[in-house]
Design an enzyme around this catalytic site. Structure first.
Site, PDB file in Angstrom:
ATOM      1  N   LYS A  32       0.835  -1.201   0.000  1.00 23.69           N
ATOM      2  CA  LYS A  32       0.000   0.000   0.000  1.00 23.69           C
ATOM      3  C   LYS A  32       0.868   1.249   0.000  1.00 23.69           C
ATOM      4  CE  LYS A  32      -3.898  -0.327   2.130  1.00 23.69           C
ATOM      5  NZ  LYS A  32      -4.661  -0.683   3.303  1.00 23.69           N
ATOM      6  N   ARG A  84      -3.117   3.145   8.172  1.00 27.11           N
ATOM      7  CA  ARG A  84      -3.416   1.937   7.393  1.00 27.11           C
ATOM      8  C   ARG A  84      -2.278   0.929   7.415  1.00 27.11           C
ATOM      9  NH1 ARG A  84      -7.428   2.821   3.410  1.00 27.11           N
ATOM     10  NH2 ARG A  84      -8.362   4.875   3.702  1.00 27.11           N
ATOM     11  N   GLY A 140      -7.839  -7.670   3.782  1.00 29.58           N
ATOM     12  CA  GLY A 140      -8.703  -7.728   4.959  1.00 29.58           C
ATOM     13  C   GLY A 140      -8.080  -8.399   6.168  1.00 29.58           C
ATOM     14  N   MET A 143      -5.292  -7.488   7.983  1.00 32.76           N
ATOM     15  CA  MET A 143      -4.735  -6.634   9.043  1.00 32.76           C
ATOM     16  C   MET A 143      -5.617  -5.410   9.233  1.00 32.76           C
ATOM     17  SD  MET A 143      -0.680  -7.002   8.424  1.00 32.76           S
ATOM     18  CE  MET A 143      -0.797  -6.474   6.746  1.00 32.76           C
ATOM     19  N   ARG A 180      -3.027  -1.899  -6.652  1.00 31.95           N
ATOM     20  CA  ARG A 180      -2.276  -3.153  -6.541  1.00 31.95           C
ATOM     21  C   ARG A 180      -2.644  -4.019  -7.744  1.00 31.95           C
ATOM     22  NH1 ARG A 180      -5.705  -4.686  -1.265  1.00 31.95           N
ATOM     23  NH2 ARG A 180      -7.716  -4.666  -2.261  1.00 31.95           N
ATOM     24  N   HIS A 226     -15.525  -9.447   0.631  1.00 29.27           N
ATOM     25  CA  HIS A 226     -14.423 -10.234   1.169  1.00 29.27           C
ATOM     26  C   HIS A 226     -14.474 -11.678   0.675  1.00 29.27           C
ATOM     27  CE1 HIS A 226     -12.687 -12.800   4.332  1.00 29.27           C
ATOM     28  NE2 HIS A 226     -11.681 -11.983   4.118  1.00 29.27           N
ATOM     29  N   ARG A 282       2.003 -47.116 -17.677  1.00 26.26           N
ATOM     30  CA  ARG A 282       2.102 -48.203 -16.685  1.00 26.26           C
ATOM     31  C   ARG A 282       1.160 -49.304 -17.158  1.00 26.26           C
ATOM     32  NH1 ARG A 282       1.953 -43.307 -13.184  1.00 26.26           N
ATOM     33  NH2 ARG A 282       3.610 -43.382 -11.637  1.00 26.26           N
ATOM     34  N   ARG A 289       6.309 -49.224 -20.018  1.00 29.26           N
ATOM     35  CA  ARG A 289       7.139 -49.804 -18.970  1.00 29.26           C
ATOM     36  C   ARG A 289       6.772 -51.263 -18.757  1.00 29.26           C
ATOM     37  NH1 ARG A 289       6.839 -47.212 -13.101  1.00 29.26           N
ATOM     38  NH2 ARG A 289       4.874 -48.365 -13.090  1.00 29.26           N
ATOM     39  N   GLU A 291      15.246 -45.088 -10.343  1.00 27.83           N
ATOM     40  CA  GLU A 291      14.387 -44.888  -9.179  1.00 27.83           C
ATOM     41  C   GLU A 291      14.936 -45.602  -7.944  1.00 27.83           C
ATOM     42  OE1 GLU A 291      10.439 -46.362  -9.993  1.00 27.83           O
ATOM     43  OE2 GLU A 291      11.187 -48.076 -11.112  1.00 27.83           O
ATOM     44  N   SER A 327      14.716 -42.541 -17.230  1.00 27.53           N
ATOM     45  CA  SER A 327      13.576 -41.749 -16.778  1.00 27.53           C
ATOM     46  C   SER A 327      13.532 -41.838 -15.262  1.00 27.53           C
ATOM     47  CB  SER A 327      12.280 -42.275 -17.397  1.00 27.53           C
ATOM     48  OG  SER A 327      11.221 -41.440 -17.016  1.00 27.53           O
ATOM     49  N   GLY A 382      12.195 -42.041 -11.848  1.00 26.85           N
ATOM     50  CA  GLY A 382      10.965 -42.323 -11.109  1.00 26.85           C
ATOM     51  C   GLY A 382      11.128 -41.662  -9.752  1.00 26.85           C
ATOM     52  N   THR A 383      10.804 -40.404  -9.710  1.00 28.86           N
ATOM     53  CA  THR A 383      11.105 -39.643  -8.489  1.00 28.86           C
ATOM     54  C   THR A 383      10.208 -40.039  -7.318  1.00 28.86           C
ATOM     55  OG1 THR A 383       9.813 -37.887  -9.480  1.00 28.86           O
ATOM     56  CG2 THR A 383      12.214 -37.634  -9.516  1.00 28.86           C
ATOM     57  N   ASP A 414       9.559 -43.298  -6.406  1.00 27.69           N
ATOM     58  CA  ASP A 414      10.334 -44.337  -5.724  1.00 27.69           C
ATOM     59  C   ASP A 414      11.701 -43.807  -5.285  1.00 27.69           C
ATOM     60  OD1 ASP A 414       8.835 -46.723  -5.427  1.00 27.69           O
ATOM     61  OD2 ASP A 414       8.812 -46.915  -7.610  1.00 27.69           O
ATOM     62  N   CYS A 460       9.520 -39.038 -14.830  1.00 27.48           N
ATOM     63  CA  CYS A 460       8.126 -39.448 -14.947  1.00 27.48           C
ATOM     64  C   CYS A 460       7.440 -39.641 -13.595  1.00 27.48           C
ATOM     65  CB  CYS A 460       7.989 -40.705 -15.804  1.00 27.48           C
ATOM     66  SG  CYS A 460       8.802 -42.131 -15.083  1.00 27.48           S
ATOM     67  N   TYR A 504      13.311 -33.946 -20.653  1.00 26.52           N
ATOM     68  CA  TYR A 504      11.852 -33.776 -20.665  1.00 26.52           C
ATOM     69  C   TYR A 504      11.238 -34.207 -19.330  1.00 26.52           C
ATOM     70  CZ  TYR A 504      11.348 -38.844 -21.442  1.00 26.52           C
ATOM     71  OH  TYR A 504      11.401 -40.199 -21.317  1.00 26.52           O
TER      72      TYR A 504
END
Ligand code: PEP
Ligand code: MG
Length: 972
Positions: A24, A128, A137, A139, A406, A522, A628, A684, A833, A852, A854-855, A857, A920, A940
């Protein structure tokens, strides 16, 4: 001047420094400096607020951490009490009030007004709050500060409007009591309501003639004590309302005396208390809760500034008013001024949604010059800020003032449309436009709407305040919303109107419905900000909190009944209606096209069935990054066939069953490859532990017991044939039971699964590969261009890959090539993985065409956290206690899992320069993780179809940020 550096004039503050000035304050400084009419004033910086808290910071941080745990209400209230007790012990920074006093004296000189005096023109200020990030709204703000028994008379004289002066005084005392002195508001409201009702009664009776005269000119006028009657038309009514307001002022002062002590008459005492109160409001529960829910960290916003602004009055009569103006339509993004204006009213009335405001076109009719000035300023502010703006303004006796600007909170559609159009208008570059849109907003654009085929009649209509359709059970208070949601119920929070204190209920609810308020009430602002569908101002709905019901057009809806709200149309329906997901609009297509030009990361989709594949293509996936195959085994006859494979007594039998199964699933592979024609499809090989495809041992035991009972009965009745039949069945089941027991493992996730199945039963991998290869070969013969990539899961050693390649995959491919007489060009890759696979990537890379990650696992393995259990066991506590900043299954853990990704990518590519690297796991669709993967050199990501557009945009943002040297969100 003894300047502390903590107090800055609007003219001198560097408006680019939002962290120091708050949003503000920065906007007031900006508007002043670009020549827009802003009431004079100054900013007490956020640095002053930090100094205010500094002596008790450690204790308060600890209490805030406890609040993060969402404790039960009683505990929560205790913590809040402790916080407030600590705040009482905080001191304003040394020299601050002297500095403020000098600024006030200078303000007196600049405005020619006097602070708190009986003579001259009184200087009144608003005090203010305003943090670096908008927290609408959350504060506190105090208006009309400086009024006392003396200055109220001076104000009456100066404005020649005693009514106005006493109304301002009454508002001030009430606000001061509630916000600064923290007194219970109810007795004040009750006193006001009594007087206002008395006034309305008298107006309709004693002053009926004058009331009729007013209504002829101002049809929207309703006699309320907080709206000044036009004195020229209704002098007696005006005088009567003034009398009542003066009585009310007396009553209010009595209430303050009773509850706190004599109402402070010294304006500097008022100011000091108000500054403290605004600082304190940074730590009020709703602000804390808002910061927690929106992940607002201290580096984004740390403490509030205090803006001391000369008051201007929108309630000085019918040539005054107050409003908000969005430079573009915040629902659709259309380039047309949108806003609301409330004549003869003070700012809070608009935001609180107390009275239904008029549209801007009405302002244009009534005050064309003001309107033109407003629109022109809007254009200028858009240019300076390169964004759609939300502007608060007040008209005082025909003169326009700007109180704040704003960036507008917009619906996802509006955000996308305005960003695209601003590029066309030359306001933004494409890169800037790409950074304007939060990738999660794109996901919301794909939010469901009510299925248009459903013929349902709404029971009510309100304003479409926040898009999306949502169904849930009705609850009437925010605490209940939280409680019910904890029990796993979907709820719609129904309120007459909402206050900032209700915000925790918003988060818990699927959507929000109110019977009062406008598009900027609000409820509407908060719902849009957090992306919850909302319908507001459905006035036909009559809510009864006591009986927990609402009625509308003769229908009564009880707590717990299902309703559906449509935040796109404003309709409210009874029951749970089916929903559909919208088509991507032209603007989004355009934005995503630009994203595709910028991004380096490819984007594929995780898709297992044709519908997913079609959706993925529609959303712009460049291939399937993970199919899968397990979902293909859900059909009963296939599951049966797979069970026969698993239970086979020897290899020969297994091979026969496997052949049969391969024939069953081949058409599915063919369909998927065909849908994605010309684009890669990574299929897979089987991954889960085999016993997941078998019935559970408990289930089998129960069946065996049941059969034994039947057998006893059959024997008792002498039915020998039946006994024989049952004996055979029991023996079969017993055999199955034994096999299931033998396959059972203590840690199936670390058990006989993935490539380990391929090593122990190469025939399974051979026939699965054959099915894929035959599908591709058939398509090639039909003139299509299938691009098959085969992926091996759970690898931890290069020899596993070598083994399954040599004993299953390569023989299958070459057999099919020979049989069909085609060249397949199939890539063979592996999931990374397991931790060991990541650490031995250089060896593995030489054996494969692609990796690839396998985040899912890999995260499980890196933390030794069970991915199936953590969320329901300890993750919340880990997050609440600050042990982890994010759930590592949502956003990639940069330090651990991320490091493995970096190592494996780098070493893999060094060992095999042609190696292609993808992700993946679920992280492939998470914008913050995508930003990290971009930097880690991944080629990718692959995400669920609905996240494909999100990933396209996030990948583009990562590239643009890199180009422009902006740091990303994760790992900073
Ligand atoms: C993974 O582990 O990240 C993965 C993609 O495989 P799944 O989720 O099927 O185990
Ligand atoms: Mg996996």
């Amino acid at each position: 001047m003894a300047r502390t550096g903590l107090v800055l004039w609007f003219e001198e503050a560097d408006w680019r420094d939002k962290k120091l000035l708050g949003g503000k304050g920065a906007s007031l400084a900006q508007m002043t400096q670009i020549g827009l009419p802003v009431p004079p004033g100054f900013i007490i910086t956020t640095e002053a607020c930090r100094k205010f808290y500094s002596s008790r910071k450690a204790e308060m941080d600890e209490l805030e951490r406890q609040l993060r745990g969402n404790p039960p209400p009683a505990v929560r209230d205790e913590i809040i009490k402790k916080i407030w007790a600590l705040i009482d012990q905080c001191d304003l920074p040394a020299g601050l009030m002297e500095d403020v006093r000098e600024h006030m004296q200078e303000l007196e000189r600049r405005t020619g007004k006097k602070f708190g005096a009986a003579d001259g023109i009184p200087l009144l200020v608003s005090v203010r709050s305003g943090a670096a990030l908008s927290m609408p709204g959350m504060m506190d703000t105090v208006l009309n500060l400086g009024l006392n028994d003396n200055s109220v008379q001076a104000l009456a004289k100066a404005t020649n409007n005693e009514w106005f002066a006493y109304d301002a005084y009454r508002r001030f005392i009430q606000m001061f009591a509630r916000i600064v002195l923290a007194l219970d508001e109810k007795p004040f409201n009750d006193a006001f309501d009594r007087k206002s009702e008395q006034f309305a009664r008298e107006a309709e009776t004693t002053y009926k003639d004058e009331l009729d005269a007013i209504r002829k000119l101002y049809p929207e006028y309703t006699p309320r004590l907080d709206a000044q009657p036009p004195k020229d038309i209704a002098p007696r009514l005006w005088a009567r309302s003034l009398e009542l307001i003066k009585e009310l002022v007396g009553e209010y002062k009595d209430l303050v005396r009773k509850m706190w002590g004599e109402f402070p008459q010294d304006p500097y005492v008022q100011l000091e208390l108000a500054i403290r109160a605004v600082f304190r409001s940074w730590m009020n529960p709703r602000a804390i809760f808002y910061r927690i829910a929106n992940n607002i960290t201290p580096d984004m916003a740390d403490c509030t500034a205090v803006n001391v602004v000369t008051m201007v009055f929108g309630n000085m009569g019918w040539d005054s008013g107050t409003g908000v103006y969005f430079t573009r339509d915040q629902s659709t993004g259309e380039d047309r001024p949108y806003g609301e204006f409330l004549p003869n009213a003070q700012g809070e009335d608009v935001v609180a949604g107390i009275r239904t405001p008029l549209g801007l076109d009405e302002l244009k009719k009534r005050m064309p010059e003001v309107y033109n000035q407003l629109i022109e300023a809007g254009k200028k502010l858009e240019q300076v800020n390169k964004d759609v703006m939300d502007i608060e303004f007040t008209v005082e006796r025909g003169k326009l003032y700007f109180l704040q600007n704003r960036p507008a909170k917009m619906t996802p559609l509006a955000r996308v449309r305005s960003a695209v159009e601003m590029v066309k208008e030359g306001l933004l570059t494409k890169e800037e436009a790409l950074l304007k849109v939060d990738p999660e907003q794109v996901r919301r654009l794909l939010y469901p709407t009510i299925d248009p085929k459903v013929k349902a009649t709404p029971i009510a209509k309100g304003l479409p305040a926040s898009p999306g359709a949502a169904s849930g059970q009705v609850v009437f208070n925010p605490d209940d919303a939280v409680e019910w949601a904890k029990q796993g119920k979907k709820v719609i929070l129904v309120r007459v109107e909402t206050k900032p204190d209700d915000v925790h209920g918003f988060y818990a609810a699927q959507g929000v419905l109110t019977s009062r308020g406008g598009m900027t009430s609000h409820a509407a602002i908060v719902a849009r900000a957090i992306g919850k569908p909302a319908v507001v101002g459905a006035e036909a709905i009559k809510i009864d909190y006591d009986s927990k019901t609402f009625t509308v057009n003769g229908v009564t809806v009880k707590e717990g009944d299902w309703v559906t709200i449509d935040g796109n149309s404003g309709s409210v329906y009874l029951g749970e209606l089916p929903t559909v997901t919208p088509e991507l609009g032209g603007w989004l297509d355009e934005l995503l096209k630009w994203a595709d030009e910028e991004r380096r990361l490819g984007v594929r989709a995780n898709a297992d069935v044709p519908e997913d594949a079609m959706m993925a293509r529609k959303f712009g996936a460049e291939g399937i990054g993970l199919l899968r195959i397990e979902r293909m085994f859900r059909k009963p006859e296939r599951l049966e066939a797979l069970r026969r494979v698993i239970l086979a007594a020897d290899d020969k039998e297994r091979e026969a069953h496997m052949k049969e199964l391969a024939d069953m699933i081949k058409p599915d592979f063919k369909e998927m490859l065909d849908i994605m024609d010309g684009k890669p499809v990574v299929i897979r090989l089987i991954d889960p532990p085999l016993h997941e495809f078998l019935p559970s041992s408990e289930e089998l035991l129960a069946q065996i017991y049941d059969l034994r009972e039947q057998r006893e009965k059959a024997q008792a009745s002498g039915d020998a044939a039946k006994v024989k039949e049952l004996d055979q069945k029991i023996a079969e089941l017993q055999g199955l039971y034994n096999r299931v027991k033998a396959l059972q493992e203590a840690n199936p996730m670390m058990g006989h699964r993935g490539v380990r199945v391929g090593v122990t039963y190469p025939v399974i991998y051979y026939y699965l590969t054959r099915a894929m290869a035959e599908a591709a070969a058939e398509l090639i013969k039909e003139g299509k261009r299938p691009v098959l990539e085969i992926m091996v899961p759970q690898v931890s050693d290069v020899n596993e890959i070598r083994f399954v390649k040599n004993n299953a995959i390569l023989p299958a491919l070459s057999d099919v090539e020979k049989e069909y007489g085609v060249k397949l060009n199939v890539k063979i890759g592996t999931m990374i993985e397991t931790v060991r696979a990541a650490l031995t990537a250089s060896e593995i890379a030489k054996e494969v065409d692609f990796f690839s990650f396998g985040t899912n696992d890999l995260t499980q393995a890196t933390f030794s956290f069970s991915r199936d259990d953590v969320e329901n066991k300890f993750m919340n506590q880990y997050l609440e206690k600050g042990i982890l900043a994010n759930d590592p299954f949502d956003t990639v853990d940069v330090k651990g899992v991320g490091r493995l990704v970096e190592i494996a990518t780098k070493e893999g590519k060094e060992a095999n320069p042609k190696l292609e690297v993808g992700v993946c796991g679920e992280h492939g669709g998470d914008p913050a993780s995508i930003n990290f993967f971009h930097g880690a050199g991944v080629d990718y990501v692959s995400a669920s179809p609905f996240r494909v557009p999100v990933a396209r945009l996030a990948a583009a943002q990562a590239a643009v940020k890199e180009k422009l040297g902006i740091r990303g969100a994760v790992g900073e």
